[in-house]
Design an enzyme around this catalytic site. Structure first.
Site, PDB file in Angstrom:
ATOM      1  N   LYS A   1       1.403   3.515  -8.589  1.00 45.06           N
ATOM      2  CA  LYS A   1       0.341   4.099  -9.197  1.00 45.06           C
ATOM      3  C   LYS A   1       1.171   5.256 -10.002  1.00 45.06           C
ATOM      4  O   LYS A   1       0.904   5.767 -11.092  1.00 45.06           O
ATOM      5  CB  LYS A   1      -0.579   4.968  -8.185  1.00 45.06           C
ATOM      6  CG  LYS A   1      -1.685   3.902  -8.089  1.00 45.06           C
ATOM      7  CD  LYS A   1      -2.845   4.673  -7.190  1.00 45.06           C
ATOM      8  CE  LYS A   1      -3.933   3.936  -6.763  1.00 45.06           C
ATOM      9  NZ  LYS A   1      -4.750   4.471  -5.686  1.00 45.06           N
TER      10      LYS A   1
ATOM     11  N   ARG B   1       3.422  -5.939   0.264  1.00 41.09           N
ATOM     12  CA  ARG B   1       2.829  -5.774  -1.131  1.00 41.09           C
ATOM     13  C   ARG B   1       3.668  -6.542  -2.094  1.00 41.09           C
ATOM     14  O   ARG B   1       4.601  -7.117  -2.135  1.00 41.09           O
ATOM     15  CB  ARG B   1       2.937  -4.437  -1.617  1.00 41.09           C
ATOM     16  CG  ARG B   1       4.306  -3.804  -1.746  1.00 41.09           C
ATOM     17  CD  ARG B   1       4.356  -2.513  -2.493  1.00 41.09           C
ATOM     18  NE  ARG B   1       3.217  -1.874  -2.904  1.00 41.09           N
ATOM     19  CZ  ARG B   1       2.533  -0.762  -2.085  1.00 41.09           C
ATOM     20  NH1 ARG B   1       3.404  -0.169  -1.565  1.00 41.09           N
ATOM     21  NH2 ARG B   1       1.594  -0.210  -2.785  1.00 41.09           N
TER      22      ARG B   1
ATOM     23  N   GLU C   1      -8.454   4.008  -3.053  1.00 37.95           N
ATOM     24  CA  GLU C   1      -8.769   5.387  -3.210  1.00 37.95           C
ATOM     25  C   GLU C   1      -8.978   5.528  -4.638  1.00 37.95           C
ATOM     26  O   GLU C   1      -8.147   5.099  -5.674  1.00 37.95           O
ATOM     27  CB  GLU C   1      -7.228   6.059  -3.085  1.00 37.95           C
ATOM     28  CG  GLU C   1      -7.780   7.518  -3.175  1.00 37.95           C
ATOM     29  CD  GLU C   1      -6.494   8.532  -3.132  1.00 37.95           C
ATOM     30  OE1 GLU C   1      -5.315   7.891  -3.066  1.00 37.95           O
ATOM     31  OE2 GLU C   1      -6.615   9.665  -2.982  1.00 37.95           O
TER      32      GLU C   1
END
Length: 556
Positions: free
Chosen positions: A270, A260, A36
């Site tokens: 983030k 992850r 994104e």
RNA sequence: UGACCGAUGGUGUAACUGGCAACACGUUUGAUUUUGGUUCAAAAGAGUCCUGGUUCGAGUCCAGGUCGGUCAGCCA
């Protein structure tokens, strides 16, 4: 390297090979990396990038770069360019560059199709009402009073949503699935919301935007993706991913989830990264202390080292916390082979060689890189006065110390053996100068002195010295596992106050004045360093990428 | 008193699908070395979350538990 070395398959490769055996995708492998554009890429993304592009390479397939740009309020063009650069820098070339927004027309058509099938409806409830009636993991939700509108009414309302007739937040399109599902994501998830915001690519064409769950799988389908690889938290979304595709009767990719990357002594989310940047805890997204790709690049990490790291950590489904020492191993391995050597003194003491002729200088020969003798040698100026590292002299050395001591001898690397004869201090007792003698017949490469010394230290000749700023970095946090914060504490309480040490007047060889940003070096015996973009000819700036392994320091 | 996922040395990943638990990082020791680096050699460190079952044989299959993670944005 991978030629005939049989490496065992990770669980995703096993699934792919099973698909290839059964012919589910006709032997095709087509992955995608779907960031994104609302932030910078970090080393966790690098794991995903290496996985997706690596799979495509391994199975002779393709990999797309697809921007997941379904939320105009957080996404910016600045990020798409940064992401593109980072992926390229890492060493990958995508087959197609796409945007979820490329497919907004098709997505909209499919939304109408769902409505016509009686599988979606416009809900007039507020966000709060929807949240309140969704239930909890253990309590079923309640059906919306608008759930059973006619197809015609839904279609009309949805078209008017698209036409901009309604305010933001006043209506949404929802899938009609099961408000009592044990899977929260199946409780009539929102598919479209109204956002009267311009989009970085579609401008003001749209005022309704699809949600991730609606858009992602359908974009995968459009692109003919075979294996849609994502992180574990999307596992519970998979039934919805599959449901939408089945209702629409379109090509069906396989979503596969993996764990992850978590790295010790740093954060990867983030949100936290953004907080560090915006809170001024670091100096920007490319601060060399950050695990962002731009930060690692500025720190001196190479794409090859990061790729090698991604390969070594493997892929699985269990939560993990990788020790940074593995990352450091990977960059040392690369730089040991590839970084030219030079000498620099971070904390200098002046050594005067009293029996070396005044005014004389000579050039001594040094290996550019002992790992690559074919690169040859460089000439280093030597003279009567040199700087050595403060750590390389001790007045009262502990047992096992074999650098310079009063009366002791060491070799100045590539030059001569010296012996310390006098220690000069200032009024505070700080050593300011060492008077030494050298042994002319001990010159490197032509040593007939018969002397044997235990220590060899680096140095820079005073008359050829230049000054530089050197930035020494340490881990950003004081605890290894940032997912395990003690009760009552905040993760920011564990920021390492000493993560950056700036040395303003380090001594370098004059030849280093030519260094260009991005150049990497080994400062002999100290570590690997990289020229910073802040560098100038007047004031070179170097970042320490990583120290050399130091078994002496470990013994102390 | 939900659903889904996971559990193998300190860390991470393997174990040819039921056959002597391996590799890497890290740690320690020794050799080499004009970087206390590199390189080389070696060692220590798990008996595979628990209980039971199937089997000649289980990390792998079955049952039940325990612990951990994810999910209640009109974020992705």
């Amino acid at each position: 390297m991978e030629a005939n070395e049989h490496k065992s398959l990770n669980f995703i490769e096993q699934i792919i090979e099973e698909h290839n055996r059964t012919g589910r995708f006709g032997g095709r492998v087509h992955t995608r990396f779907p960031p994104e554009p609302n932030g910078y890429l970090h080393i966790g993304h690098a794991k995903s990038i290496c996985l997706n592009f690596g799979l495509a390479q391994k199975y002779n397939g393709k990999c797309n770069l697809r921007y997941d740009d379904t939320n105009p309020s957080t996404e910016e063009i600045e990020y798409v360019e940064a992401i593109r650069n980072d992926v390229r820098w890492l060493g990958f070339q995508w087959d197609g560059e796409f945007y979820a927004s490329d497919y907004f027309d098709q997505l909209y058509e499919w939304a109408e199709q769902l409505i016509r099938q009686g599988k979606a409806y416009v809900d007039d409830q507020s966000a709060e009402e929807i949240a309140a009636t969704r239930g909890t993991p253990t309590v079923p939700g309640k059906e919306s009073p608008y759930r059973n509108r006619s197809v015609e009414e839904n279609l009309d309302l949805f078209r008017r949503m698209k036409a901009g007739e309604f305010e933001e937040g006043s209506r949404v399109l929802r899938a009609k699935i099961d408000m009592a599902s044990p899977n929260m994501h199946m409780r009539d998830p929102v598919l479209y919301r109204i956002k009267k915001e311009p989009h970085h690519r579609t401008g003001t064409k749209w005022c309704i935007y699809p949600m991730y769950d609606f858009a992602h799988g359908l974009c995968d389908s459009i692109e003919g993706i075979t294996h849609s690889i994502c992180t574990l938290e999307f596992e519970v979304h998979r039934p919805l991913y599959d449901w939408l595709i089945e209702q629409l009767g379109i090509y069906h990719p396989q979503q596969i989830e993996f764990a992850r990357l978590n790295l010790s002594y740093t954060v990867m989310s983030k949100r936290k990264l953004l907080e560090l940047v915006e809170g001024g805890y670091v100096k920007g997204w490319d601060d060399p202390r950050l695990p962002t790709l731009s930060g690692l690049r500025r720190r001196g990490y190479t794409p090859a080292a990061i790729r090698h790291f991604a390969d070594k950590i493997g892929v699985a489904k269990r939560d993990n916390l990788i020790d940074v020492s593995l990352l450091e191993f990977c960059i040392r391995e690369d730089l040991n082979k590839n970084a030219p050597r030079t000498m620099a003194v971070l904390h200098p003491i002046k050594v005067v060689i009293t029996n070396y002729p005044e005014g004389q200088t000579e050039m001594v020969s040094a290996l550019i890189n002992p790992e690559k003798p074919e690169l040859g040698t460089r000439l280093v100026p030597f003279g009567r006065e040199v700087y050595i590292e403060r750590d390389d002299f001790m007045e009262n050395p502990p047992k096992g110390y074999f650098r310079l001591t009063p009366g002791g001898e060491v070799r100045l690397k590539y030059a001569y053996i010296i012996q310390c004869q006098e220690v000069i201090k200032d009024e505070t007792g700080k050593v300011t100068q060492l008077n030494c003698i050298y042994f002319p017949e001990s010159k490197s490469g032509a040593d007939t002195s018969g002397k044997r010394v235990k220590g060899t230290i680096h140095w820079v000749a005073v008359q050829e010295a230049a000054y530089a700023e050197v930035r020494l970095y340490d881990r950003l946090f004081t605890i290894a596992d940032l997912s395990d914060i003690p009760e009552g504490k905040d993760w920011k309480d564990f920021i390492n106050p000493h993560s950056l040490e700036v040395i303003n007047n380090a001594i370098i060889e004059k030849s280093l004045l030519q260094a260009k940003p991005g150049d990497t070096w080994q400062f002999e015996r100290l570590g690997y360093f990289c020229t910073d973009p802040d560098t100038s000819h007047e004031k070179p700036v170097f970042n320490r990428t990583v120290t050399l392994k130091d078994t002496w320091a470990k013994m102390q």
